[in-house]
Design a protein around this motif. Structure first.
Motif, PDB file in Angstrom:
ATOM      1  N   VAL A 155     -22.531   4.477  10.197  1.00 41.03           N
ATOM      2  CA  VAL A 155     -21.214   3.862  10.073  1.00 41.03           C
ATOM      3  C   VAL A 155     -21.123   3.183   8.717  1.00 41.03           C
ATOM      4  CG1 VAL A 155     -19.524   2.333  11.138  1.00 41.03           C
ATOM      5  CG2 VAL A 155     -21.263   3.430  12.559  1.00 41.03           C
ATOM      6  N   HIS A 156     -20.043   3.457   7.997  1.00 41.59           N
ATOM      7  CA  HIS A 156     -19.818   2.859   6.681  1.00 41.59           C
ATOM      8  C   HIS A 156     -18.509   2.073   6.731  1.00 41.59           C
ATOM      9  CE1 HIS A 156     -22.967   5.510   5.028  1.00 41.59           C
ATOM     10  NE2 HIS A 156     -22.423   6.443   5.777  1.00 41.59           N
ATOM     11  N   TYR A 157     -18.520   0.885   6.116  1.00 44.91           N
ATOM     12  CA  TYR A 157     -17.334   0.041   6.053  1.00 44.91           C
ATOM     13  C   TYR A 157     -16.851  -0.004   4.605  1.00 44.91           C
ATOM     14  CZ  TYR A 157     -19.239  -1.431  10.544  1.00 44.91           C
ATOM     15  OH  TYR A 157     -19.738  -1.438  11.821  1.00 44.91           O
ATOM     16  N   TYR A 158     -15.537   0.026   4.425  1.00 39.32           N
ATOM     17  CA  TYR A 158     -14.997   0.045   3.069  1.00 39.32           C
ATOM     18  C   TYR A 158     -13.654  -0.682   3.026  1.00 39.32           C
ATOM     19  CZ  TYR A 158     -12.125   3.826   5.011  1.00 39.32           C
ATOM     20  OH  TYR A 158     -11.261   4.561   5.791  1.00 39.32           O
ATOM     21  N   ARG A 159     -13.304  -1.085   1.823  1.00 35.58           N
ATOM     22  CA  ARG A 159     -12.002  -1.718   1.613  1.00 35.58           C
ATOM     23  C   ARG A 159     -10.933  -0.638   1.452  1.00 35.58           C
ATOM     24  NH1 ARG A 159     -12.359  -7.063   0.857  1.00 35.58           N
ATOM     25  NH2 ARG A 159     -14.392  -7.941   0.286  1.00 35.58           N
ATOM     26  N   ARG A 160      -9.813  -0.857   2.079  1.00 34.91           N
ATOM     27  CA  ARG A 160      -8.732   0.137   2.036  1.00 34.91           C
ATOM     28  C   ARG A 160      -8.115   0.234   0.637  1.00 34.91           C
ATOM     29  NH1 ARG A 160      -8.163  -1.732   7.497  1.00 34.91           N
ATOM     30  NH2 ARG A 160      -7.302  -3.707   6.760  1.00 34.91           N
ATOM     31  N   THR A 161      -7.756   1.452   0.245  1.00 31.29           N
ATOM     32  CA  THR A 161      -7.060   1.665  -1.019  1.00 31.29           C
ATOM     33  C   THR A 161      -5.563   1.413  -0.830  1.00 31.29           C
ATOM     34  OG1 THR A 161      -6.695   4.021  -0.572  1.00 31.29           O
ATOM     35  CG2 THR A 161      -8.765   3.401  -1.654  1.00 31.29           C
ATOM     36  N   ARG A 162      -4.846   1.392  -1.936  1.00 33.06           N
ATOM     37  CA  ARG A 162      -3.401   1.172  -1.868  1.00 33.06           C
ATOM     38  C   ARG A 162      -2.725   2.293  -1.090  1.00 33.06           C
ATOM     39  NH1 ARG A 162       1.413   2.267  -4.542  1.00 33.06           N
ATOM     40  NH2 ARG A 162       2.823   0.463  -4.717  1.00 33.06           N
ATOM     41  N   GLU A 163      -3.162   3.534  -1.305  1.00 35.17           N
ATOM     42  CA  GLU A 163      -2.577   4.658  -0.598  1.00 35.17           C
ATOM     43  C   GLU A 163      -2.802   4.546   0.911  1.00 35.17           C
ATOM     44  OE1 GLU A 163      -4.425   4.842  -3.257  1.00 35.17           O
ATOM     45  OE2 GLU A 163      -2.909   5.459  -4.740  1.00 35.17           O
ATOM     46  N   GLN A 164      -4.003   4.107   1.303  1.00 33.78           N
ATOM     47  CA  GLN A 164      -4.286   3.953   2.725  1.00 33.78           C
ATOM     48  C   GLN A 164      -3.459   2.828   3.341  1.00 33.78           C
ATOM     49  OE1 GLN A 164      -8.535   3.427   2.376  1.00 33.78           O
ATOM     50  NE2 GLN A 164      -8.966   5.504   3.099  1.00 33.78           N
ATOM     51  N   MET A 165      -3.242   1.748   2.585  1.00 32.87           N
ATOM     52  CA  MET A 165      -2.428   0.655   3.102  1.00 32.87           C
ATOM     53  C   MET A 165      -0.967   1.084   3.245  1.00 32.87           C
ATOM     54  SD  MET A 165      -4.151  -2.601   1.115  1.00 32.87           S
ATOM     55  CE  MET A 165      -3.347  -3.827   2.137  1.00 32.87           C
ATOM     56  N   ILE A 166      -0.509   1.946   2.338  1.00 33.57           N
ATOM     57  CA  ILE A 166       0.843   2.499   2.479  1.00 33.57           C
ATOM     58  C   ILE A 166       0.915   3.388   3.702  1.00 33.57           C
ATOM     59  CG2 ILE A 166       2.518   4.066   1.420  1.00 33.57           C
ATOM     60  CD1 ILE A 166       1.661   2.988  -1.310  1.00 33.57           C
ATOM     61  N   GLN A 167      -0.121   4.204   3.925  1.00 41.08           N
ATOM     62  CA  GLN A 167      -0.181   5.088   5.092  1.00 41.08           C
ATOM     63  C   GLN A 167      -0.133   4.290   6.393  1.00 41.08           C
ATOM     64  OE1 GLN A 167      -3.801   7.407   5.314  1.00 41.08           O
ATOM     65  NE2 GLN A 167      -3.646   7.513   7.540  1.00 41.08           N
ATOM     66  N   LEU A 168      -0.777   3.119   6.417  1.00 40.21           N
ATOM     67  CA  LEU A 168      -0.798   2.289   7.624  1.00 40.21           C
ATOM     68  C   LEU A 168       0.439   1.415   7.759  1.00 40.21           C
ATOM     69  CD1 LEU A 168      -4.532   1.143   7.476  1.00 40.21           C
ATOM     70  CD2 LEU A 168      -3.539   2.860   9.005  1.00 40.21           C
ATOM     71  N   GLY A 169       1.316   1.454   6.763  1.00 34.73           N
ATOM     72  CA  GLY A 169       2.526   0.649   6.819  1.00 34.73           C
ATOM     73  C   GLY A 169       2.340  -0.787   6.402  1.00 34.73           C
ATOM     74  N   VAL A 170       1.206  -1.101   5.774  1.00 35.78           N
ATOM     75  CA  VAL A 170       0.949  -2.469   5.336  1.00 35.78           C
ATOM     76  C   VAL A 170       1.686  -2.780   4.041  1.00 35.78           C
ATOM     77  CG1 VAL A 170      -0.847  -4.105   4.667  1.00 35.78           C
ATOM     78  CG2 VAL A 170      -1.284  -2.451   6.472  1.00 35.78           C
TER      79      VAL A 170
ATOM     80  N   ASN B 283       4.730  -1.561   1.130  1.00 37.53           N
ATOM     81  CA  ASN B 283       5.952  -0.806   0.926  1.00 37.53           C
ATOM     82  C   ASN B 283       5.797   0.062  -0.322  1.00 37.53           C
ATOM     83  OD1 ASN B 283       8.514   0.200   0.655  1.00 37.53           O
ATOM     84  ND2 ASN B 283       9.498  -1.776   0.299  1.00 37.53           N
ATOM     85  N   PRO B 284       5.840   1.400  -0.197  1.00 37.88           N
ATOM     86  CA  PRO B 284       5.623   2.251  -1.382  1.00 37.88           C
ATOM     87  C   PRO B 284       6.737   2.147  -2.410  1.00 37.88           C
ATOM     88  CG  PRO B 284       6.301   3.578   0.503  1.00 37.88           C
ATOM     89  CD  PRO B 284       6.065   2.191   1.024  1.00 37.88           C
ATOM     90  N   ASP B 285       7.936   1.687  -2.006  1.00 36.23           N
ATOM     91  CA  ASP B 285       9.063   1.597  -2.931  1.00 36.23           C
ATOM     92  C   ASP B 285       9.179   0.238  -3.606  1.00 36.23           C
ATOM     93  OD1 ASP B 285       9.798   4.197  -2.227  1.00 36.23           O
ATOM     94  OD2 ASP B 285      10.950   3.476  -0.504  1.00 36.23           O
ATOM     95  N   ALA B 286       8.270  -0.682  -3.260  1.00 42.19           N
ATOM     96  CA  ALA B 286       8.339  -2.027  -3.837  1.00 42.19           C
ATOM     97  C   ALA B 286       7.955  -2.002  -5.309  1.00 42.19           C
ATOM     98  CB  ALA B 286       7.421  -2.979  -3.072  1.00 42.19           C
ATOM     99  N   GLU B 287       8.558  -2.882  -6.080  1.00 35.52           N
ATOM    100  CA  GLU B 287       8.236  -2.977  -7.500  1.00 35.52           C
ATOM    101  C   GLU B 287       6.839  -3.573  -7.685  1.00 35.52           C
ATOM    102  OE1 GLU B 287       9.984  -1.899  -9.966  1.00 35.52           O
ATOM    103  OE2 GLU B 287      11.756  -1.300  -8.807  1.00 35.52           O
ATOM    104  N   ASP B 288       6.203  -3.230  -8.817  1.00 36.71           N
ATOM    105  CA  ASP B 288       4.871  -3.750  -9.099  1.00 36.71           C
ATOM    106  C   ASP B 288       4.862  -5.272  -9.167  1.00 36.71           C
ATOM    107  OD1 ASP B 288       3.888  -1.217  -9.156  1.00 36.71           O
ATOM    108  OD2 ASP B 288       3.995  -1.004 -11.335  1.00 36.71           O
ATOM    109  N   ILE B 289       5.988  -5.864  -9.650  1.00 34.12           N
ATOM    110  CA  ILE B 289       6.059  -7.317  -9.743  1.00 34.12           C
ATOM    111  C   ILE B 289       5.959  -7.943  -8.356  1.00 34.12           C
ATOM    112  CG2 ILE B 289       7.526  -9.258 -10.415  1.00 34.12           C
ATOM    113  CD1 ILE B 289       8.673  -7.528 -12.616  1.00 34.12           C
ATOM    114  N   GLU B 290       6.633  -7.306  -7.392  1.00 30.71           N
ATOM    115  CA  GLU B 290       6.572  -7.828  -6.029  1.00 30.71           C
ATOM    116  C   GLU B 290       5.159  -7.704  -5.472  1.00 30.71           C
ATOM    117  OE1 GLU B 290       9.442  -5.936  -3.630  1.00 30.71           O
ATOM    118  OE2 GLU B 290      11.158  -6.477  -4.882  1.00 30.71           O
TER     119      GLU B 290
END
Length: 490
Positions: A217-232, A234-241
């Motif tokens: 079993v390996h544990y890892y930190r989620r990437t930005r793409e994975q967080m978008i996939q999980l709905g954590v 918002n992919p349309d949010a501005e970088d400033i936000e």
């Protein structure tokens, strides 16, 4: 696939309300009753029956089982959904499948989990629904899905038909593994990888309670793409936000650290006056309100530790945990004690949450994090291990469990109980703690203990990585925090 859509007026039994003071998820062996709901069938648009059951898989998580059946058209649909929030890190399971028993491993596949077999260059993306099945069941499902449109591919895209047919042949051969392990690795052996960024999937350990050599079993930190996939995110949010959210998260983390420092200060003040702190909490078993008690204790010839005890008057759940204080040790510590009589079983022992321990004579090998931190006696630790394994090891009850595996586990529990009763000697217990926060009482102190050896060792890079020490900043951290605060204010 049918969606289970309850109608407004035909609910036979009301669904449980999501109150913090209500125990929603019961254990599998607690005679959990299912809730039946009238639901719309998406095939014939008549009403069918949906059965919903909230339950817990021992030593794992809470899950929601749903079963739909339409008496008019015969449509059936079974689903499993996770009842847990996102875990702190994602999980990746790697299973070496070499014989038939490996194919019978039970798998909880969350809807966010992908499944791959590197030897076949095959990857199945996250599914629409969560499932509770076996590795063999997953492969059969892949074969069924890939075979569905083969006739059309043969007519329209012959090249794709040939590639899919070759993959299907590999998957079918994967089901023909030998009954037992052989000297040479079987021709059709393979590795299955279950990667779930939510951390809510699970693969059965066939060697429980010991480490399974075929399962990692390996544990890892989620990437930005994975967080978008999980709905954590918002992919349309501005970088400033996004940057602002990160700053808020960092600010909240600093506030939590300050709150933790205040708690530690209160605990220390209470320990000086021999006072026990009590604060409200929720029971981890039934989620009902209960009390947690905390006190700082000074262990002679060792260090100060914080003992936390939780007791739930509603369900009877009890737990105690130890948190070690003090600075991080420069080296890890490995303590080995030879237990020769019942007096040794009464020695005090502190097993921190970062330590692993093993007893070769009992075939007991517990990895770091098992049971959390414990401050008890050696006898008490053995009994706690027995009780936890007896109640919480998953997939060892029910008709699907192999008889020899269940009997083997029962023999192990029996030997563990005999050892706690003082009927098995000698025993060798080894505690390996990379943080050096574990302790076994030296009854000869301050003289050396002839039956106990202590070894200090340099931590490996992997151990420092798991403990988060490789990225820790201990130089000029005050200036960095000041600069970061100025940036936030601007």
């Amino acid at each position: 696939m049918a969606e289970n859509v309850p109608t407004k007026t035909e609910v036979e039994e009301p669904l449980p309300r999501m109150n913090a003071g209500t125990q929603l998820f019961e254990d599998l062996d607690a005679n959990v009753s299912a809730t039946e709901v009238e639901s719309l069938c998406m095939r014939c648009e008549n009403n069918g029956k949906t059965k919903i059951m909230l339950t817990r898989i021992p030593h794992f998580k809470s899950i929601i089982l749903m079963s739909f059946e339409c008496p008019h058209c015969g449509l059936q649909n079974n689903e499993v959904q996770s009842g847990e929030a996102l875990q702190e890190k994602g999980h990746r399971y790697e299973i070496q499948c070499i014989n038939k028993s490996d194919l019978s491993r039970q798998v909880v596949r969350n809807s966010s989990a992908s499944v791959s077999i590197p030897e076949f260059d095959f990857t199945a993306p996250p599914a629409l629904n969560s499932t509770l099945t076996t590795i063999e069941g997953l492969i059969c499902r892949f074969i069924e899905d890939l075979s569905m449109d083969q006739e059309q591919r043969k007519e329209v895209v012959p090249e794709m038909f040939a590639a899919v047919e070759a993959l299907l042949e590999k998957l079918r051969n994967a089901l023909e593994l030998p009954e037992e392990d052989v000297a040479e690795k079987p021709k059709h052996a393979f590795t299955m990888v279950v990667d779930d960024p939510s951390g809510n999937s699970y693969v059965e350990n066939l060697c429980a309670p010991n480490v399974d050599p075929k399962l990692s079993v390996h544990y890892y930190r989620r990437t930005r793409e994975q967080m978008i996939q999980l709905g954590v995110l918002n992919p349309d949010a501005e970088d400033i936000e996004q940057i602002e959210e990160q700053r808020k998260a960092q600010f909240n983390m600093r506030e939590e650290m300050r709150a933790a420092e205040n708690v530690m200060r209160a605990v220390k003040e209470a320990s000086e006056s021999n006072e026990i702190l009590t604060f409200p909490a929720n029971c981890s078993s039934c989620n009902l309100p209960c009390d947690t008690r905390m006190q700082m204790v000074n262990i002679p010839h060792f260090q100060e530790v914080i003992i936390m005890s939780t007791t739930c008057d509603k369900c009877g759940y009890k737990s105690n945990e130890v948190k070690c204080g003090g600075a991080i040790s420069e080296k890890g510590k490995r303590i080995t004690l030879v237990i020769e009589d019942k007096d040794d079983l009464s020695r005090d022992i502190l097993k921190s949450e970062t330590s692993s321990f093993k007893i070769p004579e009992l075939d007991l090998d517990m990895v770091a994090g098992t049971l959390g931190g414990r401050f008890t006696t050696i006898e008490g630790l053995l009994r706690q291990v027995h009780d936890e394994l007896d109640r919480r090891v998953p997939f060892l009850e029910g008709d699907s469990v192999a008889l020899d595996r269940r009997q083997k586990f029962e023999r192990f529990l029996s030997r563990l109980e005999d050892a706690a009763d003082g009927n098995i000697f000698p025993l060798t217990i080894t505690i390996d703690d990379p943080m050096a926060h574990s302790y076994i009482q030296n009854i000869y102190a301050p003289d050396p203990d002839p039956n106990m050896t202590t070894e200090l060792y340099e931590r490996s890079f992997e151990q420092n990585e798991d403990l988060g020490l490789n990225d820790i900043n201990v130089d000029n951290y005050a200036e960095d925090a000041t600069e970061e605060t100025k940036t936030d204010n601007n």
